[in-house]
Every structure is written in structure tokens, then in C-alpha cells.
Design a protein around this motif. Structure first.
Motif, short mmCIF file in Angstrom:
data_model
loop_
_atom_site.label_atom_id
_atom_site.label_comp_id
_atom_site.label_asym_id
_atom_site.label_seq_id
_atom_site.Cartn_x
_atom_site.Cartn_y
_atom_site.Cartn_z
N LEU A 85 0.82 -1.21 0.00
CA LEU A 85 0.00 0.00 0.00
C LEU A 85 0.87 1.27 0.00
N VAL A 86 1.91 1.28 0.80
CA VAL A 86 2.81 2.44 0.84
C VAL A 86 3.51 2.62 -0.51
N ALA A 87 3.97 1.52 -1.10
CA ALA A 87 4.62 1.60 -2.41
C ALA A 87 3.65 2.12 -3.47
N LEU A 88 2.41 1.67 -3.43
CA LEU A 88 1.40 2.14 -4.39
C LEU A 88 1.12 3.63 -4.20
N LEU A 89 0.97 4.08 -2.96
CA LEU A 89 0.73 5.49 -2.69
C LEU A 89 1.93 6.34 -3.12
N TRP A 91 4.02 5.59 -5.52
CA TRP A 91 4.02 5.59 -6.99
C TRP A 91 2.97 6.56 -7.52
N LEU A 92 1.78 6.59 -6.91
CA LEU A 92 0.73 7.51 -7.33
C LEU A 92 1.11 8.97 -7.05
N ALA A 93 1.83 9.22 -5.97
CA ALA A 93 2.23 10.60 -5.62
C ALA A 93 3.26 11.14 -6.63
N ARG A 94 4.06 10.29 -7.21
CA ARG A 94 5.09 10.72 -8.17
C ARG A 94 4.51 10.99 -9.55
N ARG A 95 3.32 10.53 -9.84
CA ARG A 95 2.73 10.68 -11.17
C ARG A 95 2.26 12.05 -11.37
#
Length: 95
Positions: A85-89, A91-95
Motif C-alpha cells: 500500500l505504501v509503495a502504491l501510494l 508511486w501515485l504521488a510521483r505521477r
């Protein structure tokens, strides 16, 4: 005061072995049923020695490895889920 003994509480009832009815030495490490020394076997491969009743030994052997894997799964799965979940968040924050 009349003579004689005064009855007092004798303590908790004595646990009996579920297999043979003798006085129990302690509970089975798996099913928690009271067992005597003749109706149990000792575990293998652990840091502590535990008694396992003969019925539980017939079902799963003397090892408690499966129980330890279950405990580690209960601890490890949420940690892995949170890491994903942290890795997904991130990744989404960098987009």
C-alpha cells in the motif's frame, strides 16, 4: 462447640485425562485437552518441549511447525500488505 472437623474448600477439582481418566499432567499443546503422561508425546524441533495428546499426534505428528507458520503469517501478511500500500501510494504521488 461440638467436636469434629470443620469442612473447608478442598481446592479446584482434579483434571482427568480425556483418553484414560487418570490424573492429568497438563493440557495438550494443540487442543488444550487435559492429558496424563501415558497418553501424550513430546514435541520435536522447538525451543521448548510441549506435550501433545495421542489423538493430535495421529492427526498432525509431533511437530508444531504448522502452528508457527500460522503465527508468522498473521504477523507477516499485514506488514507485506501495508508495504504494498505504501509503495502504491508513493508511486501515485510521483505521477
Amino acid at each position: 462447640m461440638p467436636g469434629g472437623l470443620i469442612h473447608h474448600d478442598d481446592g479446584p477439582p482434579i483434571a482427568r485425562c480425556t483418553r484414560c481418566g487418570a490424573v492429568a499432567a497438563g493440557p495438550c499443546a494443540r487442543c488444550q485437552a487435559p492429558v496424563c503422561g501415558d497418553c501424550c508425546v513430546l514435541t520435536e524441533g522447538g525451543t521448548r518441549v510441549w506435550a501433545i495428546c495421542l489423538a493430535c499426534e495421529d492427526r498432525g505428528g509431533r511437530s508444531l511447525r504448522r502452528r508457527w507458520i500460522t503465527v508468522l503469517g498473521w504477523i507477516g501478511l499485514p506488514i507485506v500488505g501495508l508495504a504494498v500500500l505504501v509503495a502504491l501510494l508513493e508511486w501515485l504521488a510521483r505521477r
